[in-house]
Design a protein around this motif. Structure first.
Motif, short mmCIF file in Angstrom:
data_model
loop_
_atom_site.label_atom_id
_atom_site.label_comp_id
_atom_site.label_asym_id
_atom_site.label_seq_id
_atom_site.Cartn_x
_atom_site.Cartn_y
_atom_site.Cartn_z
N GLN A 303 0.83 -1.21 0.05
CA GLN A 303 -0.03 0.01 -0.04
C GLN A 303 0.92 1.39 -0.07
OE1 GLN A 303 -2.25 -0.70 3.53
NE2 GLN A 303 -3.47 -2.29 2.59
N LEU A 304 1.81 1.27 0.70
CA LEU A 304 2.59 2.40 0.75
C LEU A 304 3.37 2.67 -0.58
CD1 LEU A 304 4.12 4.60 2.55
CD2 LEU A 304 5.74 2.83 3.22
N ASN A 305 4.28 1.57 -1.13
CA ASN A 305 4.80 1.77 -2.27
C ASN A 305 3.92 2.05 -3.76
OD1 ASN A 305 4.69 -1.08 -3.07
ND2 ASN A 305 6.39 -1.38 -1.61
N VAL A 324 10.85 1.81 0.56
CA VAL A 324 11.47 2.94 -0.04
C VAL A 324 11.25 2.73 -1.78
CG1 VAL A 324 13.94 2.00 -0.62
CG2 VAL A 324 13.48 4.37 -0.17
N LYS A 325 10.57 1.60 -1.97
CA LYS A 325 10.39 1.65 -3.51
C LYS A 325 9.35 2.61 -3.83
CE LYS A 325 11.75 -3.25 -3.91
NZ LYS A 325 11.16 -4.48 -4.09
N ALA A 326 8.55 3.16 -3.04
CA ALA A 326 7.64 4.12 -3.22
C ALA A 326 8.32 5.27 -3.99
CB ALA A 326 6.92 4.70 -1.89
N VAL A 335 10.06 8.64 1.18
CA VAL A 335 9.81 7.67 2.44
C VAL A 335 10.72 8.00 3.67
CG1 VAL A 335 9.42 5.48 3.37
CG2 VAL A 335 8.68 6.04 1.17
N CYS A 336 10.27 8.07 4.91
CA CYS A 336 11.07 8.39 5.95
C CYS A 336 10.77 7.45 6.93
CB CYS A 336 10.96 9.77 6.60
SG CYS A 336 11.67 11.13 5.65
N ALA A 337 11.75 7.01 7.65
CA ALA A 337 11.65 5.93 8.90
C ALA A 337 11.87 6.66 10.31
CB ALA A 337 12.66 4.82 8.83
#
Length: 504
Positions: A303-305, A324-326, A335-337
């Motif tokens: 869903q994120l990417n 991070v493929k998003a 994308v951040c962690a």
């Protein structure tokens, strides 16, 4: 794995004995593991001469973990002459297969892999070797101080002894679309609605606000652009998998809830734990995409990417390389962690390796175990996309920058683990029935998430099963364990050094 008929028949007989009086969710053998054929060396002994004409068998998790392991196992064989046979297992069946082998005494597996929740039962029942003498003898090779203490405590230590070394951490945090969180229009709209700045959530109530805020319908505006599909504020792992237990626990621990109370009674039906579950069910799940009630971690990362969600809920940070493929899939995305609310009050999770008591190749197994968890192999693992358990690699900012696509989350993981060593404690880690509880949890939590039961009904049912597993109160075997200080500011106030985020 191919086995002879006689071994298969033997395991079936053992399975019948093990399961005859136990839950089918996560059976616990009632007989002790057989005596091993080799004794662990005394700390003062020199390492014995190795029989290099030997093959050891490692039971481990299938998938990326095994692909990496095969390459390194070949390197180990080239260096030592010891051959390594790797048996791939799916996580849902790994527990049962490994226990059957140990209790049956077949010696099919020398090195076994376990999830955090299995350690208490296995160490307490002496299914696995204590490794302290090995570690003392080979201290320079092991470099024990380079392993995060929070990881080793939860995954490898029991009653003052060390039974395993972690080799892969899945410690959770959150992933979020920092391009959306930092968009000027979105920040202004959020502050106008909620009265505080849009930022990394410092509490789960803030996470709920952000989830609500970013939920949009097709035709709405997101970051100044009209969207053609529905957009969701959060991704959650609400399916009937153990992931949902990890999510709800991280919420409960921040507000004083726990799976087991200090007196050994179930804590899952306490006011604090039920409050955590209600927040999850009523404020997070409604803002997640359709299908979340049957989804796991891979569903959320997808869903994120693919641009469906603004952030994850509690999520295993080892998924960074996928998350991070998003940035490749969505123009302008970043994308951040970051740590979860509570920072250190979260799973310090790791897959861990130990030597089965039924092993007939104890010293050769130790040589491989210390090698695969050591710095050289862990560095190769990290370079290939694995989330290492070595502090020196996790905290290396330059390494994370150089390998951002695979290791950009490392400094954040290191920060979380440092805090967890000060702040995280749960009685659940010190009860022998933890594995059974872990496997039972999804049935009740997912029932609450889907609306099949109210949170109160579900947790009362779960509490009854815990009482059944423990035959009354659970015995908490935490003697000698130091609990976090109640007045430790690091554990009561949220803070985070943003320079630890490796940005595009």
């Amino acid at each position: 794995m191919k086995r002879s008929f006689s071994i298969a028949l033997g395991l079936l007989i053992v399975l019948n004995l093990v399961l005859s009086g136990c839950s089918t969710k996560a059976p616990v053998a009632t007989e002790a593991a057989p005596a091993a054929t080799e004794a662990a060396p005394a700390a003062t002994e020199a390492a014995p001469a190795l029989n290099k004409d030997v093959t050891i068998t490692w039971a481990t998790l299938a998938g990326f973990y095994t692909d990496w392991a095969k390459k390194l196992a070949d390197e180990f064989t080239a260096e030592t002459g010891i051959k390594v046979n790797i048996v791939e297992m799916d996580l849902p069946t790994m527990y049962e297969k490994e226990v059957l082998d140990i209790v049956g005494g077949t010696g099919a597996y020398d090195i076994i892999t376990w999830n955090v929740s299995w350690k208490a039962e296995w160490a307490n029942n002496e299914y696995i070797y204590p490794l302290d003498d090995f570690i003392a003898r080979d201290s320079a090779d092991v470099d024990f101080n380079d392993i995060p203490s929070a990881l080793e405590a939860v995954s490898g230590q029991w009653k003052g002894k060390t039974y395993g070394l972690p080799y892969y951490t899945f410690t959770p945090g959150i992933f979020y679309r920092c391009d959306l969180f930092e968009n000027a229009d979105e920040k202004a709209a959020f502050k106008a609605k909620y009265g505080y700045d849009l930022d990394i959530p410092q509490t789960y109530d803030q996470m709920a606000d952000i989830a609500e805020f970013f939920s949009r319908k097709a035709g709405d505006t997101l970051a100044g652009k009209t969207i053609s599909n529905d957009f969701y504020g959060i991704g959650v792992m609400a399916g009937r998998y153990t992931n949902i237990f990890d999510e709800v626990n991280t919420i409960a621990w921040t507000i004083g809830g726990d799976v087991i109370n200090d007196d050994g009674t179930p804590g899952v039906n306490s006011d604090a734990y039920v409050k955590a579950l209600k927040l999850y069910v009523e404020k997070l799940v409604p803002h997640a995409p359709t299908g979340s009630l049957s989804g796991s971690y891979d569903f959320v990362i997808s869903q994120l990417n693919t641009g469906l969600i603004a952030m994850t809920g509690p999520m295993y940070l080892d998924q960074w390389a996928n998350a991070v493929k998003a940035e490749d899939n969505i123009p302008g995305a970043e994308v951040c962690a970051a740590p979860l609310p509570g920072i250190g009050k979260t799973w310090a999770g790791a897959f861990t390796l130990g030597i089965a008591k039924s092993s007939k190749n104890v010293d050769a197994s130790w040589q491989f175990l210390k090698w695969i968890t050591g710095k050289k192999a862990q560095l190769a693992f990290a370079q290939g996309g694995g989330t290492t358990t070595r502090k020196s690699i996790l905290s290396d900012i330059n390494f994370a920058k150089e390998h951002r696509k695979t290791a950009g989350h490392f400094p954040v993981v290191s920060y979380i683990l440092d805090n967890a060593s000060q702040c995280w404690y749960t009685n659940y880690n010190y009860v022998v029935e933890a594995a059974k509880i872990y496997e039972e949890a999804p049935a009740w939590l997912s029932a609450a998430a889907s609306g099949e039961m109210t949170p109160e009904e579900a947790m009362n049912g779960f509490a009854a099963k815990i009482n059944e597993f423990c035959n009354g109160k659970c015995q908490i075997l935490n003697e000698g364990v130091t609990k976090p200080a109640a007045d430790n500011a690091a554990c009561t106030s949220w803070s985070f050094d943003r320079s630890l985020q490796i940005r595009k």
